[in-house]
Design a protein around this motif. Structure first.
Motif, short mmCIF file in Angstrom:
data_model
loop_
_atom_site.label_atom_id
_atom_site.label_comp_id
_atom_site.label_asym_id
_atom_site.label_seq_id
_atom_site.Cartn_x
_atom_site.Cartn_y
_atom_site.Cartn_z
N MET A 1 0.85 -1.17 0.00
CA MET A 1 0.00 0.00 0.00
C MET A 1 0.90 1.23 0.00
SD MET A 1 -3.01 1.10 2.70
CE MET A 1 -3.89 -0.42 2.60
N SER A 5 -2.36 6.22 -0.20
CA SER A 5 -3.54 5.38 0.02
C SER A 5 -3.64 4.97 1.49
CB SER A 5 -3.50 4.15 -0.88
OG SER A 5 -2.38 3.36 -0.59
N PHE A 6 -2.52 4.82 2.16
CA PHE A 6 -2.54 4.50 3.59
C PHE A 6 -3.10 5.68 4.39
CE2 PHE A 6 -0.53 3.90 7.78
CZ PHE A 6 -1.06 2.65 8.07
N ALA A 9 -6.80 5.67 3.85
CA ALA A 9 -7.40 4.57 4.60
C ALA A 9 -7.47 4.92 6.08
CB ALA A 9 -6.58 3.30 4.40
N PHE A 12 -10.36 7.35 6.52
CA PHE A 12 -11.64 6.64 6.45
C PHE A 12 -11.88 5.85 7.73
CE2 PHE A 12 -14.27 2.99 5.27
CZ PHE A 12 -15.40 3.66 4.84
N ALA A 13 -10.84 5.21 8.26
CA ALA A 13 -10.98 4.48 9.53
C ALA A 13 -11.31 5.45 10.66
CB ALA A 13 -9.70 3.72 9.83
#
Length: 89
Positions: A1, A5-6, A9, A12-13
């Motif tokens: 990843m 993108s991490f 993510a 989003f988390a």
């Protein structure tokens, strides 16, 4: 990843954890205002605070950027929860 993108993510988390956190806060206030479920309300309070601490602690282990993006997602969830609360009030 990849790094970007991490970070997305993690944001989003943070949004997901924030939505759960503020939903549990709403449920806790409903229990307290109804005058019932004192033990359940206290357990919800401890659970949501502990869950948020664990989540942000894990995000901090990945570095400053994932922690900041997770917190920004959490703040976005707070903004959404306040909008919903203002509409229902």
């Amino acid at each position: 990843m990849t790094g970007v993108s991490f970070v997305f993510a993690a944001a989003f988390a943070g949004l997901a954890v924030g939505l759960v956190h503020f939903a549990a806060l709403w449920w806790t206030t409903e229990l307290y205002s109804a005058g019932r479920g004192q033990l359940a309300a206290a357990a919800l309070t401890l659970g949501r605070i502990a869950g948020t601490i664990v989540f942000l602690g894990l995000a901090a282990r990945f570095g400053a950027l994932p922690l900041l993006s997770s917190f920004l997602g959490f703040l976005l969830a707070r903004t959404l929860a306040l909008r919903v609360a203002r509409r229902t009030a």
